[in-house]
Motif scaffolding. Sequence first.
Motif, short mmCIF file in Angstrom:
data_model
loop_
_atom_site.label_atom_id
_atom_site.label_comp_id
_atom_site.label_asym_id
_atom_site.label_seq_id
_atom_site.Cartn_x
_atom_site.Cartn_y
_atom_site.Cartn_z
N ILE A 149 26.74 19.09 8.23
CA ILE A 149 26.76 18.00 9.14
C ILE A 149 26.63 16.65 8.36
O ILE A 149 27.32 15.90 8.53
CB ILE A 149 25.45 18.05 10.40
N ALA A 150 25.71 16.85 7.27
CA ALA A 150 25.68 15.93 6.33
C ALA A 150 26.94 15.51 5.55
O ALA A 150 27.29 14.22 5.17
CB ALA A 150 24.63 16.12 5.23
N GLN A 151 27.61 16.46 5.31
CA GLN A 151 28.93 16.32 4.52
C GLN A 151 29.73 15.76 5.75
O GLN A 151 30.84 14.85 5.23
CB GLN A 151 29.63 17.83 4.10
N MET A 152 29.94 16.14 6.93
CA MET A 152 30.84 15.37 7.69
C MET A 152 30.61 13.95 8.02
O MET A 152 31.36 13.16 7.81
CB MET A 152 30.71 16.23 9.27
N ILE A 153 29.14 13.82 7.89
CA ILE A 153 28.79 12.48 8.05
C ILE A 153 29.39 11.46 6.75
O ILE A 153 29.90 10.44 7.06
CB ILE A 153 27.17 12.06 8.37
N GLY A 154 28.98 12.18 5.91
CA GLY A 154 29.42 11.57 4.39
C GLY A 154 30.76 11.27 4.39
O GLY A 154 31.54 10.35 3.96
N HIS A 155 31.61 12.33 4.73
CA HIS A 155 33.11 12.36 4.78
C HIS A 155 33.54 11.49 5.46
O HIS A 155 34.30 10.23 5.23
CB HIS A 155 33.58 13.55 5.21
N ASP A 156 33.03 11.06 6.77
CA ASP A 156 33.80 10.08 7.56
C ASP A 156 33.29 8.67 7.44
O ASP A 156 33.78 7.78 7.72
CB ASP A 156 33.20 10.46 9.13
N LEU A 157 32.00 8.55 6.48
CA LEU A 157 31.63 7.31 6.09
C LEU A 157 32.12 6.70 4.85
O LEU A 157 31.86 5.93 4.36
CB LEU A 157 30.03 7.12 5.83
N ILE A 176 29.82 9.49 14.90
CA ILE A 176 30.60 10.70 14.41
C ILE A 176 30.39 11.94 14.58
O ILE A 176 31.09 12.88 14.97
CB ILE A 176 30.20 10.58 12.61
N LEU A 177 28.98 12.25 15.32
CA LEU A 177 28.80 13.40 15.83
C LEU A 177 29.55 13.68 17.08
O LEU A 177 29.92 14.77 17.24
CB LEU A 177 27.18 13.50 16.23
N ARG A 178 29.61 12.56 18.04
CA ARG A 178 30.35 12.68 19.01
C ARG A 178 31.80 13.31 18.76
O ARG A 178 32.41 14.04 19.56
CB ARG A 178 30.54 11.25 20.11
N ALA A 179 32.56 12.42 17.93
CA ALA A 179 33.80 13.01 17.43
C ALA A 179 33.94 14.37 16.91
O ALA A 179 34.74 14.96 17.31
CB ALA A 179 34.16 12.02 16.44
N ARG A 180 33.04 14.87 16.16
CA ARG A 180 32.97 16.16 15.80
C ARG A 180 32.62 17.12 16.71
O ARG A 180 32.82 18.37 16.56
CB ARG A 180 31.74 16.05 14.56
N ASP A 234 36.14 17.36 18.63
CA ASP A 234 37.37 18.07 17.93
C ASP A 234 36.79 19.51 17.47
O ASP A 234 37.53 20.31 16.97
CB ASP A 234 37.73 17.30 16.56
N GLY A 235 35.71 19.94 17.81
CA GLY A 235 35.27 21.46 17.51
C GLY A 235 34.79 21.68 16.22
O GLY A 235 34.44 22.99 15.97
N SER A 236 34.79 20.82 15.48
CA SER A 236 34.23 21.07 14.02
C SER A 236 32.85 21.51 13.93
O SER A 236 32.23 22.30 13.35
CB SER A 236 34.64 20.25 12.91
N LEU A 237 31.98 20.82 14.69
CA LEU A 237 30.67 21.46 14.98
C LEU A 237 30.22 22.73 15.29
O LEU A 237 29.78 23.36 14.79
CB LEU A 237 29.91 20.10 15.88
#
Lengths: 480, 252
Positions: free
Chosen positions: A49-57, A222-226, A229-232
């Motif tokens: 999840i941290a990687q997703m947040i980092g990626h999107d930021l 970011i969390l809502r988007a993820r 889209d099913g990645s979470l």
Amino acid sequence: MSSFVLGACSPANGAHAPLRWGGDAEGGAPFVEADPADPAKVRGFDVEIAQMIGHDLHRDPLFVQVAWASIEASVERADFSIGMSGVEDRPELRARHAVSIPYFEFREVLAVRFADSARYRTLADLAGKRVATLGGTGAYQMLLDAQPHGGPIPISYDDDVHPYSDLVAGRVDAVLLDNIIADRSLRRTGGFFIQRVPVETGSYVAVLAARDTALRDSVNAILRARMRDGSLEKTFRAWHVWDTTQTAYFARVLDDSARARAAGAIASVRTVRSYLPALLRAAGITLLLSCLAMVLAVGVGIAVAAGRVYGSPLVRAPLAVYVEIIRGTPVLLQLFVLYYGLSGFVRLPAFVAAVLGLGLNYAAYESEIYRAALQAIPRTQLEAGRTLGLSEAQILRLVRGPQALRLALAPMTNDFVALLKDSSLVSVITVVELTKQTAIYATNVGSWVVPGILCSLIYLALSLPLSRLARALEKKWSSV
Amino acid sequence: MTQALDVRDVHASRGAVEVLRGVTIDVAPGEICMLMGTSGSGKTTMLRAIAALGSFDSGSIVVDGFALAPGPVPPESKLKVLRRSVGMVFQSQSLFEHLSVLDNVTLALVHALGWTREKAETEATALLTTLGVAHRMAAFPRQLSGGEAQRVAIARALAPDPTLLLLDEPTSALDPARRSSLGEVLRGLAAEGHALLISTHDVDFAEAFADRVAVLAKGVVVEEGSPRDILSESTHADVRALLRSPSNEPPR
């Protein structure tokens, strides 16, 4: 949608600074654990999840190790921007910090011994019985709230392994914790039963400093988007926490239990080589920390001892107070005060706080050694110096000091060896030294045997040469 | 002739006890004066007051022209002149255990007088040779015999070339042969012009080597004169008591 959110906020924040996020790798999988393939890295669903947040930021995520119980304090003193390691949503958290939307819903479940599975189904069944949980969690608060109304007796633990081993051993009658932790313990150790009906539900959130509401809003987007889209879901499935029915959950746990234990034992042998470099690096931190703290302790200790032996009452009194306060309170408390307590006035880096905390603590003990040694030098030695025309400072430097140092050497060496081991305490202020690294490793492989032996060998390798050196010096000085 | 030491009517108390009750004594350059008396007669208190290690209440002490005032011992910074004039040899020798014999003797020369190490070592070697312990230069105090330690302690006190040398019970740890050898050494120092004030209760030693004897009893000098007059002919009760004391009973 997510790229729209990013476009709105990241350029203003200085787009490419690393995103520091804190978690406790000792908490282990599936939240955050050291990667068995590369123990210098971490993995787990919180890591992803941290990687997703980092990626999107558009910021590289940078992991900061912190004790689970200290995540909230550390995020507030800006050790990192986001705390995420199975942090539970609860009203007090929202009152003090900026908190993200829940990203995972868990269930508080009761674990009991097989024999009690029919007897203890709910908290009400456990009136007057001992129920274990992790301190500082929602489960603990729930037990505290229930106790005055004829509920169970809450037993608080600092880790999530011993509640279950004590349950199996019969020291407690039930454990109330997240289904994820209960599930993991069942796979790892087994020997108990998890009640299907949850006592309560709760959720995991990311925690941010109260002032960081802008970043919190970006994280929420970011969390809502993820989620959309099913990645979470994919991540949670990958970590086996996306269970839908409790029936299927129980069956899978029994199935996994035997296999996980066998795999763990093999893995612990195989991964020694991959963990050794991390342990040696941590041993380097332990040694550096201990040496710097000891240098500080000796310097301050000599000054305090000289002040108490030679100073006026006005100098002696505050020094005596310092020594008594330090010796009369736990070093753990001193470290907390120095790191978290003073963070409103001076924000010390963790390593500096560790050196200062240990150094100033040991200085009090060193000063007592030096004071006793100075006072053990016969008065006629000092008088001989005076009749020869030496000044008081010269007598201290040339006659009293050198002789006192010889007397102080043995207790000093003892203290240094003790300091080497006490340095493990600084993990509470987020410094990862040898013991902490070992704990992370042990959680990772699910056993303390191999990590414990390796860690002991490294400590011995550090302390034995010291003891030998001290004995050699003592022998040299006593033979002349 | 100016005295190396001039003590006039000195009173001193330790706690509630008045240990010195008006002592008057002087020592000339080149003279060996022995302060005699039984234990508790005040000998050591007198020496310590002269060396500014202990206080005295009234009277005057003048060493080589430097007057010590009654009252508490002044700080070392006010005693620089006195320290150069007075050397002291302690009963226990009190050699510096962590330093070699040579370093014990050079310590004051290098650090109090600021000599170079070479010059100090030359001087110390000469002194240790004179005193017959040059072969023990590299030894440490705990390796020395009682007689050797005594000589090293004398060398250490003599190194800054004091006018007055105080020795507290120098014969207490020595056998008779070594006492007489020590006496010869002290004679030599007197011949060089040093004034020596020695506390002792050793009658044979005093008879053989003192120029003058002062008998101290209950804090006052009860008799003073040549060793022969005092030690063989005195009828004073305190002097007879001294002669009867256990360490002076024949045969030895």
